[in-house]
Design a protein around this motif. Structure first.
Motif, PDB file in Angstrom:
ATOM      1  N   TYR A  17      39.934  27.710  30.854  1.00 39.52           N
ATOM      2  CA  TYR A  17      39.003  27.228  29.829  1.00 39.52           C
ATOM      3  C   TYR A  17      39.553  25.936  29.246  1.00 39.52           C
ATOM      4  CZ  TYR A  17      36.025  27.008  25.700  1.00 39.52           C
ATOM      5  OH  TYR A  17      35.130  26.595  24.734  1.00 39.52           O
ATOM      6  N   GLN A  18      38.721  24.885  29.259  1.00 35.93           N
ATOM      7  CA  GLN A  18      39.108  23.569  28.763  1.00 35.93           C
ATOM      8  C   GLN A  18      38.914  23.535  27.248  1.00 35.93           C
ATOM      9  OE1 GLN A  18      39.813  21.131  31.480  1.00 35.93           O
ATOM     10  NE2 GLN A  18      41.046  20.255  29.839  1.00 35.93           N
ATOM     11  N   ILE A  19      39.984  23.829  26.501  1.00 34.34           N
ATOM     12  CA  ILE A  19      39.893  23.851  25.042  1.00 34.34           C
ATOM     13  C   ILE A  19      39.657  22.452  24.497  1.00 34.34           C
ATOM     14  CG2 ILE A  19      41.156  24.352  22.917  1.00 34.34           C
ATOM     15  CD1 ILE A  19      42.568  26.576  24.383  1.00 34.34           C
ATOM     16  N   GLU A  20      40.403  21.488  25.011  1.00 37.03           N
ATOM     17  CA  GLU A  20      40.261  20.080  24.676  1.00 37.03           C
ATOM     18  C   GLU A  20      40.343  19.281  25.974  1.00 37.03           C
ATOM     19  OE1 GLU A  20      43.230  19.041  21.846  1.00 37.03           O
ATOM     20  OE2 GLU A  20      42.379  20.263  20.229  1.00 37.03           O
ATOM     21  N   PRO A  21      39.959  18.000  25.948  1.00 36.06           N
ATOM     22  CA  PRO A  21      40.001  17.227  27.193  1.00 36.06           C
ATOM     23  C   PRO A  21      41.371  17.223  27.880  1.00 36.06           C
ATOM     24  CG  PRO A  21      38.753  16.043  25.532  1.00 36.06           C
ATOM     25  CD  PRO A  21      39.330  17.238  24.845  1.00 36.06           C
ATOM     26  N   HIS A  22      42.444  17.377  27.088  1.00 35.85           N
ATOM     27  CA  HIS A  22      43.784  17.314  27.665  1.00 35.85           C
ATOM     28  C   HIS A  22      44.515  18.652  27.639  1.00 35.85           C
ATOM     29  CE1 HIS A  22      43.344  12.995  27.849  1.00 35.85           C
ATOM     30  NE2 HIS A  22      43.072  12.954  26.557  1.00 35.85           N
ATOM     31  N   PHE A  23      43.810  19.733  27.349  1.00 32.83           N
ATOM     32  CA  PHE A  23      44.480  21.031  27.232  1.00 32.83           C
ATOM     33  C   PHE A  23      43.613  22.139  27.815  1.00 32.83           C
ATOM     34  CE2 PHE A  23      45.752  24.731  24.374  1.00 32.83           C
ATOM     35  CZ  PHE A  23      46.873  25.034  25.138  1.00 32.83           C
ATOM     36  N   LEU A  24      44.174  22.876  28.766  1.00 34.63           N
ATOM     37  CA  LEU A  24      43.471  23.970  29.429  1.00 34.63           C
ATOM     38  C   LEU A  24      44.362  25.214  29.432  1.00 34.63           C
ATOM     39  CD1 LEU A  24      41.352  23.944  32.616  1.00 34.63           C
ATOM     40  CD2 LEU A  24      43.374  25.400  32.614  1.00 34.63           C
ATOM     41  N   VAL A  25      43.759  26.371  29.167  1.00 33.61           N
ATOM     42  CA  VAL A  25      44.467  27.643  29.312  1.00 33.61           C
ATOM     43  C   VAL A  25      43.751  28.447  30.387  1.00 33.61           C
ATOM     44  CG1 VAL A  25      45.352  27.698  26.955  1.00 33.61           C
ATOM     45  CG2 VAL A  25      43.109  28.702  27.446  1.00 33.61           C
ATOM     46  N   GLY A  26      44.505  29.235  31.124  1.00 33.91           N
ATOM     47  CA  GLY A  26      43.882  29.960  32.225  1.00 33.91           C
ATOM     48  C   GLY A  26      44.628  31.221  32.593  1.00 33.91           C
ATOM     49  N   MET A  27      44.013  31.962  33.489  1.00 31.99           N
ATOM     50  CA  MET A  27      44.600  33.171  34.039  1.00 31.99           C
ATOM     51  C   MET A  27      44.205  33.253  35.501  1.00 31.99           C
ATOM     52  SD  MET A  27      42.049  35.968  32.249  1.00 31.99           S
ATOM     53  CE  MET A  27      42.937  37.339  32.970  1.00 31.99           C
ATOM     54  N   GLY A  28      44.969  34.015  36.263  1.00 30.10           N
ATOM     55  CA  GLY A  28      44.651  34.094  37.673  1.00 30.10           C
ATOM     56  C   GLY A  28      45.427  35.196  38.367  1.00 30.10           C
ATOM     57  N   TYR A  29      45.258  35.236  39.665  1.00 34.07           N
ATOM     58  CA  TYR A  29      45.881  36.254  40.498  1.00 34.07           C
ATOM     59  C   TYR A  29      46.212  35.628  41.851  1.00 34.07           C
ATOM     60  CZ  TYR A  29      46.163  40.141  43.785  1.00 34.07           C
ATOM     61  OH  TYR A  29      46.562  40.981  44.783  1.00 34.07           O
ATOM     62  N   ALA A  30      47.374  35.958  42.357  1.00 33.65           N
ATOM     63  CA  ALA A  30      47.762  35.529  43.693  1.00 33.65           C
ATOM     64  C   ALA A  30      48.193  36.743  44.497  1.00 33.65           C
ATOM     65  CB  ALA A  30      48.903  34.521  43.622  1.00 33.65           C
ATOM     66  N   HIS A  31      47.799  36.758  45.753  1.00 37.42           N
ATOM     67  CA  HIS A  31      48.269  37.797  46.673  1.00 37.42           C
ATOM     68  C   HIS A  31      49.038  37.105  47.789  1.00 37.42           C
ATOM     69  CE1 HIS A  31      48.140  41.950  48.203  1.00 37.42           C
ATOM     70  NE2 HIS A  31      48.252  41.364  49.392  1.00 37.42           N
TER      71      HIS A  31
END
Length: 243
Positions: free
Chosen positions: A85-99
């Motif tokens: 999620y792009q909170i601000e133009p220069h800051f993003l928070v995220g989650m994910g999964y890798a197998h």
């Protein structure tokens, strides 16, 4: 894990030398290749506000030249899916999964599940772009459920090479990994460092490729060798346009 022994080239960096574990039985050096396909986009097709939600899918195959005379073989295959999620133009928070599917030399193959959280900061620096990514991931052994926690900090700087051609950037970067807990994956403390450099070429507005070098240093467990691989890196990436 057992690893084949090959000569390590002279002139190893002081940074890598300072990270060597006193319990490790030397260093294994080898060539490798990392090839990946990346797809990315946003949820802008769902709603205008959906443009702030960024997604990506990537599959990467890693080869090693560690089994002479058979030479090159597939060592690892990784599949990532992520949403940010792009909170601000220069800051993003995220989650994910890798197998990941791993095939160590002389040992049974195994798989890992890796859920993670991350934060990405982007800055303008030196006429280019500086990207900092902080990631906290869990490595869950599928065949037993043991969990290893890993903290990863990556820093990458890219700069356009307009004097060569439009759409070409040069990049350099480093990623440091630290494991807070002892697990089947290794002891607590420093576990890996990556150094990378290369070129990004935008073939079109949506399609691009990265070609470069990635040096991967991995600390061994007590009694085993540290590993240093010199990898050719290739990534073909496609960004779906926002609607």
């Amino acid at each position: 894990m057992r690893r084949s022994r090959v000569d390590f080239p002279l002139g190893a960096s002081l940074l890598l030398a300072s990270c060597l574990s006193p319990e490790a039985a030397g260093i294994d050096g080898m060539a490798g290749a990392w090839t990946s396909l990346s797809l990315m986009g946003s949820l802008g097709s769902v709603s205008p506000d959906g443009r702030k939600f960024k997604w990506y899918v990537r599959d990467q195959v890693r080869l090693r030249d560690d089994d002479p005379p058979n030479a090159w073989r597939m060592y690892e295959d990784l599949l990532w899916v992520g949403l940010g999620y792009q909170i601000e133009p220069h800051f993003l928070v995220g989650m994910g999964y890798a197998h990941t599917w791993l095939h160590p030399l002389g040992q049974p193959s195994y798989q890992e599940n890796r859920p993670y959280l991350e934060a990405v900061l982007t800055h303008e620096a030196g006429g280019g772009k500086l990207v900092s990514r902080t990631r906290l991931e869990e490595r869950v052994l599928q065949q037993g459920g043991e969990v290893g926690v890993r903290f990863r900090e990556a820093l990458t700087w890219s700069h356009p090479l307009r004097f060569v051609a439009e759409g070409i950037d040069v990049y350099v970067g480093e990623e440091l990994m630290v494991c807070p807990n002892f697990s089947v994956f290794g002891p607590a403390g420093f576990c890996q460092n990556r150094l990378l450099s290369g070129l990004t070429y935008r073939l079109s507005r949506s399609l691009g490729l990265d070609v470069g070098y990635l040096g991967q240093y991995m600390a061994g467990t007590p009694g085993t060798a540290n590993v240093w691989t010199h990898n050719v890196q290739f990534d073909l990436h496609y960004a779906f346009p926002d609607h």
